[in-house]
Scaffold this active site. Structure first.
Site, PDB file in Angstrom:
ATOM      1  N   LYS A   1       0.817  -1.217   0.000  1.00  0.00           N
ATOM      2  CA  LYS A   1       0.000   0.000   0.000  1.00  0.00           C
ATOM      3  C   LYS A   1       0.848   1.263   0.000  1.00  0.00           C
ATOM      4  O   LYS A   1       2.056   1.230   0.202  1.00  0.00           O
ATOM      5  CB  LYS A   1      -0.950  -0.003   1.210  1.00  0.00           C
ATOM      6  CG  LYS A   1      -2.148  -0.930   1.013  1.00  0.00           C
ATOM      7  CD  LYS A   1      -3.151  -0.782   2.131  1.00  0.00           C
ATOM      8  CE  LYS A   1      -4.327  -1.746   1.907  1.00  0.00           C
ATOM      9  NZ  LYS A   1      -5.248  -1.740   3.055  1.00  0.00           N
TER      10      LYS A   1
ATOM     11  N   ARG B   1      -2.918  -9.429   6.270  1.00  0.00           N
ATOM     12  CA  ARG B   1      -3.494  -9.588   4.927  1.00  0.00           C
ATOM     13  C   ARG B   1      -2.449  -9.148   3.910  1.00  0.00           C
ATOM     14  O   ARG B   1      -2.098  -7.969   3.850  1.00  0.00           O
ATOM     15  CB  ARG B   1      -4.771  -8.723   4.826  1.00  0.00           C
ATOM     16  CG  ARG B   1      -5.479  -8.808   3.482  1.00  0.00           C
ATOM     17  CD  ARG B   1      -6.704  -7.898   3.477  1.00  0.00           C
ATOM     18  NE  ARG B   1      -7.384  -7.916   2.192  1.00  0.00           N
ATOM     19  CZ  ARG B   1      -7.030  -7.160   1.161  1.00  0.00           C
ATOM     20  NH1 ARG B   1      -6.025  -6.314   1.263  1.00  0.00           N
ATOM     21  NH2 ARG B   1      -7.703  -7.241   0.021  1.00  0.00           N
TER      22      ARG B   1
END
Ligand code: YH5
Length: 283
Positions: free
Chosen positions: A228, A262
């Site tokens: 991210k 995750r």
């Protein structure tokens, strides 16, 4: 090491996840941008192969996502989301020893996925769509409640907080209460601060630094930072060069008590988790 205050047994449909240790959740995208060519069968085949590879690499959960939450992504119809997700859930449930998580906000997808073997509802909107709470209450799946203000399309429009950790915590506490009110037992719930959702880079870093503050809610934490912008912005690197930064954050999240990570890069993250677990297990 941060130790848990909650029961370490998370019921996930017909499975149970032992959260006395840290788990790696592999990301499986079933959006058309990830399956552009070849049609449905080839898509299903490839999705199953990717899931199999992640389980072989040590993933104990697979997160199936049929709706892109990227800003600007086009909305997907309920039928389209069902058509993308259900066959994949069914195929994984039939073959692999793994908890199946479904990244969805859609009541029909919650209900139909649960019938096919989903064990965890991973809703970035925290069951705020009409009918989603009731749909979740009608299953035995665990629920991941994630912090996000607004919708994926507008969430990055000038997010503002006066007490970031407090506001994230209050939001999640409110969603836990909404779950309790429809009969979803708190023992089924895990929580996620929602990195990259309605947060600036400074917000993401600060929330990560103070992750332990969310333990007051008394539920296991899931962290999703793989590839991210928190990594991209800190290192000045494009999405293809964010592996090492993502692994650093995976290790740090685990040290701060996160129980599910995750990630895209399962094998690498499993090494991080096993290494830290080996040190934690020492005298
Ligand atoms: C999450 O944090 N995130 S979808 C942009 C990227 C890389 C990855 C450009 N679903 C989460 O993974 N569910 C997503 O780089 C999630 N927690 C939970 N529970 C966004 C994503 C991503 C976005």
């Amino acid at each position: 090491m941060t130790s848990a205050l909650y029961s370490t047994r998370l019921p996930c449909g017909n499975r149970v996840l032992d959260l006395s240790r840290t788990h790696v959740m592999g990301i499986l995208n079933v959006t058309p941008d990830s399956f552009s060519d070849g049609g449905r069968f080839k898509g299903l085949d490839r999705a199953l192969a990717h899931a199999r590879a992640m389980v072989d690499a040590g993933a104990t959960l697979i997160d199936v996502g049929g709706e892109s939450t990227r800003p600007g992504a086009s909305a997907v119809s309920v039928q389209e989301e069902l058509d993308r997700v259900c066959p994949v859930v069914e195929a994984i449930a039939g073959e692999l020893d793994v908890v199946i998580s479904v990244d969805t906000s859609t009541p029909e997808v919650i209900t139909e996925s649960a019938a096919r073997g989903m064990g965890l509802i991973n809703d970035v909107r925290s069951l705020r769509r009409p009918g989603a709470l009731e749909a979740a209450a009608g299953t035995y799946a665990a629920v991941c409640l994630m912090h996000m203000l607004g919708e994926p399309g507008d969430m990055q429009d000038n997010p503002h907080y006066t007490d970031l950790v407090g506001e994230v915590s209050d939001f999640l506490a409110g969603r836990m209460l909404a779950c309790q009110n429809v009969g979803i037992d708190t023992s089924r719930i895990i929580l996620d601060p929602g990195f990259g959702f309605a947060k600036t880079h400074a917000h993401n870093l600060s929330l990560f630094k103070h992750l332990e503050g969310l333990h007051v809610l008394g539920r296991p934490l899931l962290v999703g930072v793989s590839r991210k912008s928190i990594v991209g912005q800190a290192l000045g690197k494009p999405v293809t060069e964010r592996l090492f930064g993502s692994l650093a954050l995976a290790g740090l999240a685990m040290a701060k008590g996160a129980r599910i990570l995750r990630v895209h890069d399962v094998a690498e993250t499993v090494d991080v988790v096993r290494m830290i677990a080996a040190v934690d297990a020492a005298e």
